[in-house]
Design a protein around this motif. Structure first.
Motif, PDB file in Angstrom:
ATOM      1  N   ASP A  86      31.844  40.818  16.675  1.00 15.69           N
ATOM      2  CA  ASP A  86      32.289  41.567  15.495  1.00 15.69           C
ATOM      3  C   ASP A  86      33.558  42.380  15.746  1.00 15.69           C
ATOM      4  OD1 ASP A  86      30.222  40.556  14.051  1.00 15.69           O
ATOM      5  OD2 ASP A  86      28.915  42.301  14.268  1.00 15.69           O
ATOM      6  N   THR A  87      34.015  42.494  16.990  1.00 12.20           N
ATOM      7  CA  THR A  87      35.209  43.303  17.263  1.00 12.20           C
ATOM      8  C   THR A  87      36.474  42.492  16.997  1.00 12.20           C
ATOM      9  OG1 THR A  87      35.228  42.662  19.587  1.00 12.20           O
ATOM     10  CG2 THR A  87      34.099  44.720  19.050  1.00 12.20           C
ATOM     11  N   ALA A  88      37.549  43.197  16.632  1.00 18.62           N
ATOM     12  CA  ALA A  88      38.837  42.533  16.415  1.00 18.62           C
ATOM     13  C   ALA A  88      39.445  42.179  17.772  1.00 18.62           C
ATOM     14  CB  ALA A  88      39.772  43.478  15.668  1.00 18.62           C
ATOM     15  N   LEU A  89      40.280  41.143  17.780  1.00 18.24           N
ATOM     16  CA  LEU A  89      40.912  40.719  19.037  1.00 18.24           C
ATOM     17  C   LEU A  89      41.710  41.863  19.656  1.00 18.24           C
ATOM     18  CD1 LEU A  89      42.117  37.166  17.938  1.00 18.24           C
ATOM     19  CD2 LEU A  89      40.409  37.661  19.682  1.00 18.24           C
ATOM     20  N   GLU A  90      42.331  42.675  18.793  1.00 15.33           N
ATOM     21  CA  GLU A  90      43.168  43.788  19.282  1.00 15.33           C
ATOM     22  C   GLU A  90      42.346  44.865  19.984  1.00 15.33           C
ATOM     23  OE1 GLU A  90      45.126  41.388  16.421  1.00 15.33           O
ATOM     24  OE2 GLU A  90      43.216  42.423  16.209  1.00 15.33           O
ATOM     25  N   ASP A  91      41.053  44.869  19.732  1.00 13.73           N
ATOM     26  CA  ASP A  91      40.187  45.880  20.362  1.00 13.73           C
ATOM     27  C   ASP A  91      39.520  45.357  21.634  1.00 13.73           C
ATOM     28  OD1 ASP A  91      40.681  47.808  18.449  1.00 13.73           O
ATOM     29  OD2 ASP A  91      39.142  47.006  17.108  1.00 13.73           O
ATOM     30  N   ARG A  92      39.919  44.166  22.059  1.00 10.09           N
ATOM     31  CA  ARG A  92      39.305  43.566  23.248  1.00 10.09           C
ATOM     32  C   ARG A  92      40.262  43.640  24.443  1.00 10.09           C
ATOM     33  NH1 ARG A  92      36.707  38.013  20.579  1.00 10.09           N
ATOM     34  NH2 ARG A  92      35.564  39.096  18.946  1.00 10.09           N
ATOM     35  N   VAL A  93      39.679  43.752  25.619  1.00 10.03           N
ATOM     36  CA  VAL A  93      40.496  43.663  26.836  1.00 10.03           C
ATOM     37  C   VAL A  93      39.878  42.623  27.777  1.00 10.03           C
ATOM     38  CG1 VAL A  93      41.399  46.028  26.780  1.00 10.03           C
ATOM     39  CG2 VAL A  93      39.273  45.567  27.993  1.00 10.03           C
ATOM     40  N   LEU A  94      40.759  42.015  28.551  1.00  8.53           N
ATOM     41  CA  LEU A  94      40.317  41.090  29.601  1.00  8.53           C
ATOM     42  C   LEU A  94      40.616  41.750  30.937  1.00  8.53           C
ATOM     43  CD1 LEU A  94      39.507  38.326  30.837  1.00  8.53           C
ATOM     44  CD2 LEU A  94      41.871  37.580  30.469  1.00  8.53           C
ATOM     45  N   LEU A  95      39.583  41.929  31.750  1.00  5.26           N
ATOM     46  CA  LEU A  95      39.763  42.556  33.064  1.00  5.26           C
ATOM     47  C   LEU A  95      39.583  41.518  34.162  1.00  5.26           C
ATOM     48  CD1 LEU A  95      37.884  45.956  32.678  1.00  5.26           C
ATOM     49  CD2 LEU A  95      40.315  45.628  33.095  1.00  5.26           C
ATOM     50  N   LEU A  96      40.627  41.323  34.935  1.00  7.41           N
ATOM     51  CA  LEU A  96      40.599  40.319  36.003  1.00  7.41           C
ATOM     52  C   LEU A  96      40.618  41.011  37.362  1.00  7.41           C
ATOM     53  CD1 LEU A  96      43.342  38.016  34.467  1.00  7.41           C
ATOM     54  CD2 LEU A  96      40.894  37.543  34.484  1.00  7.41           C
ATOM     55  N   PRO A  97      39.938  40.436  38.348  1.00  6.82           N
ATOM     56  CA  PRO A  97      40.001  41.034  39.692  1.00  6.82           C
ATOM     57  C   PRO A  97      41.262  40.563  40.416  1.00  6.82           C
ATOM     58  CG  PRO A  97      38.542  39.138  39.723  1.00  6.82           C
ATOM     59  CD  PRO A  97      39.061  39.249  38.304  1.00  6.82           C
ATOM     60  N   GLN A  98      41.767  41.404  41.303  1.00  7.09           N
ATOM     61  CA  GLN A  98      43.017  41.035  41.971  1.00  7.09           C
ATOM     62  C   GLN A  98      42.858  39.915  42.991  1.00  7.09           C
ATOM     63  OE1 GLN A  98      44.918  43.622  44.634  1.00  7.09           O
ATOM     64  NE2 GLN A  98      43.144  44.911  45.024  1.00  7.09           N
ATOM     65  N   CYS A  99      41.595  39.580  43.338  1.00  4.85           N
ATOM     66  CA  CYS A  99      41.396  38.504  44.325  1.00  4.85           C
ATOM     67  C   CYS A  99      41.818  37.137  43.798  1.00  4.85           C
ATOM     68  CB  CYS A  99      39.927  38.467  44.768  1.00  4.85           C
ATOM     69  SG  CYS A  99      38.773  38.202  43.423  1.00  4.85           S
ATOM     70  N   ILE A 100      42.080  37.024  42.477  1.00  3.01           N
ATOM     71  CA  ILE A 100      42.544  35.733  41.932  1.00  3.01           C
ATOM     72  C   ILE A 100      44.006  35.500  42.324  1.00  3.01           C
ATOM     73  CG2 ILE A 100      42.880  34.370  39.809  1.00  3.01           C
ATOM     74  CD1 ILE A 100      40.834  36.166  38.436  1.00  3.01           C
ATOM     75  N   ARG A 101      44.740  36.583  42.575  1.00  2.57           N
ATOM     76  CA  ARG A 101      46.174  36.466  42.826  1.00  2.57           C
ATOM     77  C   ARG A 101      46.482  35.618  44.063  1.00  2.57           C
ATOM     78  NH1 ARG A 101      49.342  41.642  43.412  1.00  2.57           N
ATOM     79  NH2 ARG A 101      47.650  42.312  44.776  1.00  2.57           N
ATOM     80  N   SER A 102      47.631  34.992  44.032  1.00  2.00           N
ATOM     81  CA  SER A 102      48.098  34.269  45.220  1.00  2.00           C
ATOM     82  C   SER A 102      48.428  35.294  46.308  1.00  2.00           C
ATOM     83  CB  SER A 102      49.358  33.480  44.839  1.00  2.00           C
ATOM     84  OG  SER A 102      50.120  33.220  45.975  1.00  2.00           O
ATOM     85  N   THR A 103      48.338  34.868  47.552  1.00  2.00           N
ATOM     86  CA  THR A 103      48.699  35.782  48.650  1.00  2.00           C
ATOM     87  C   THR A 103      50.206  36.086  48.608  1.00  2.00           C
ATOM     88  OG1 THR A 103      48.708  33.809  50.027  1.00  2.00           O
ATOM     89  CG2 THR A 103      46.830  35.275  50.275  1.00  2.00           C
ATOM     90  N   ASP A 104      50.975  35.248  47.877  1.00  2.00           N
ATOM     91  CA  ASP A 104      52.428  35.499  47.739  1.00  2.00           C
ATOM     92  C   ASP A 104      52.749  36.189  46.411  1.00  2.00           C
ATOM     93  OD1 ASP A 104      52.891  34.127  50.092  1.00  2.00           O
ATOM     94  OD2 ASP A 104      52.993  32.194  49.055  1.00  2.00           O
TER      95      ASP A 104
END
Ligand code: SF4
Length: 215
Positions: A86-104
């Motif tokens: 029921d929430t609007a897209l603008e009221d949503r956040v996506l939280l990602l962990p930094q372990c997805i990042r490349s080592t570079d």
């Protein structure tokens, strides 16, 4: 007389503890194997109460202790489904962990916005970043738990819903905290866990971000 009464209380408490553990294990295995969620609030309550003993017991029998976290995440995903949708897209956040990042990873850390992806495409975050901008969902790469809490509590406009990506134990804890902060959470597990170069299912994350919306 006092010692006798105390002894009875200890025995009754020990029996109640064992019975509760057995019920919790039965319900967790049932939900895990049948994918049917029964008594969701009761299961969540028992998991919160006996989280460590349950994990230790599974580890003792050489069963993956993350089964407990997995069941907890699946129940919360189900319970939060409607409010999240029921929430609007603008009221949503996506939280990602930094372990997805490349080592570079060339991204810089900002105290306000966390790690700012430069879309260099060396990891999956580079693909998710433009897609989230197009959707209107705010995306953050979290350098740690304190940052995550700050985003959910103080970011403006205040997030009403969050898609969290992490390993199952972190999802279990993060979704519990989001619930306490009044933010409807959906959890997506990493497809490969670890400390660096972890991977995600981009389609699953995007589907969660768009859940309940036609855009
Ligand atoms: S795509 Fe973004 S997060 Fe991934 S390595 Fe490049 S700058 Fe870092």
């Amino acid at each position: 007389m006092f010692v006798e009464t105390l002894g009875k209380v200890v025995v009754i408490a020990a029996i109640a503890f064992v019975v509760l553990l057995a019920i919790a294990l039965f319900l967790c295995f049932f939900i895990f194997h049948t994918k049917r969620i029964i008594f969701p609030n009761l299961v969540l309550f028992i998991i919160s109460l006996l989280y460590e003993p349950l994990r230790r017991l599974l580890a003792f029998f050489r069963i993956d202790p993350n089964l407990i976290d997995r069941v907890s995440v699946e129940i919360r995903n189900m319970l939060n489904y409607q409010v999240f949708s029921d929430t609007a897209l603008e009221d949503r956040v996506l939280l990602l962990p930094q372990c997805i990042r490349s080592t570079d990873c060339p991204a810089k850390l900002s105290s306000l916005d966390g790690i700012k992806c430069m879309e260099c495409m060396k990891c999956d975050i580079g693909k998710l970043s433009p897609m989230c901008k197009e959707l209107g969902v705010r995306m953050y790469i979290s350098p740690g738990g304190t940052f995550t809490k700050r985003i959910l509590l103080y970011n403006r406009p205040k997030p009403k819903a969050v898609v969290g990506v992490a390993c199952y134990p972190n999802l279990h804890e993060g979704m519990l905290n989001a619930n306490l902060m009044g933010v409807a959470a959906q959890g997506v597990p990493l497809t490969t866990t670890g400390c660096v170069n972890t991977t995600v299912d981009i389609d699953e994350i995007l589907n969660k971000c768009k859940m309940g919306r036609s855009r």
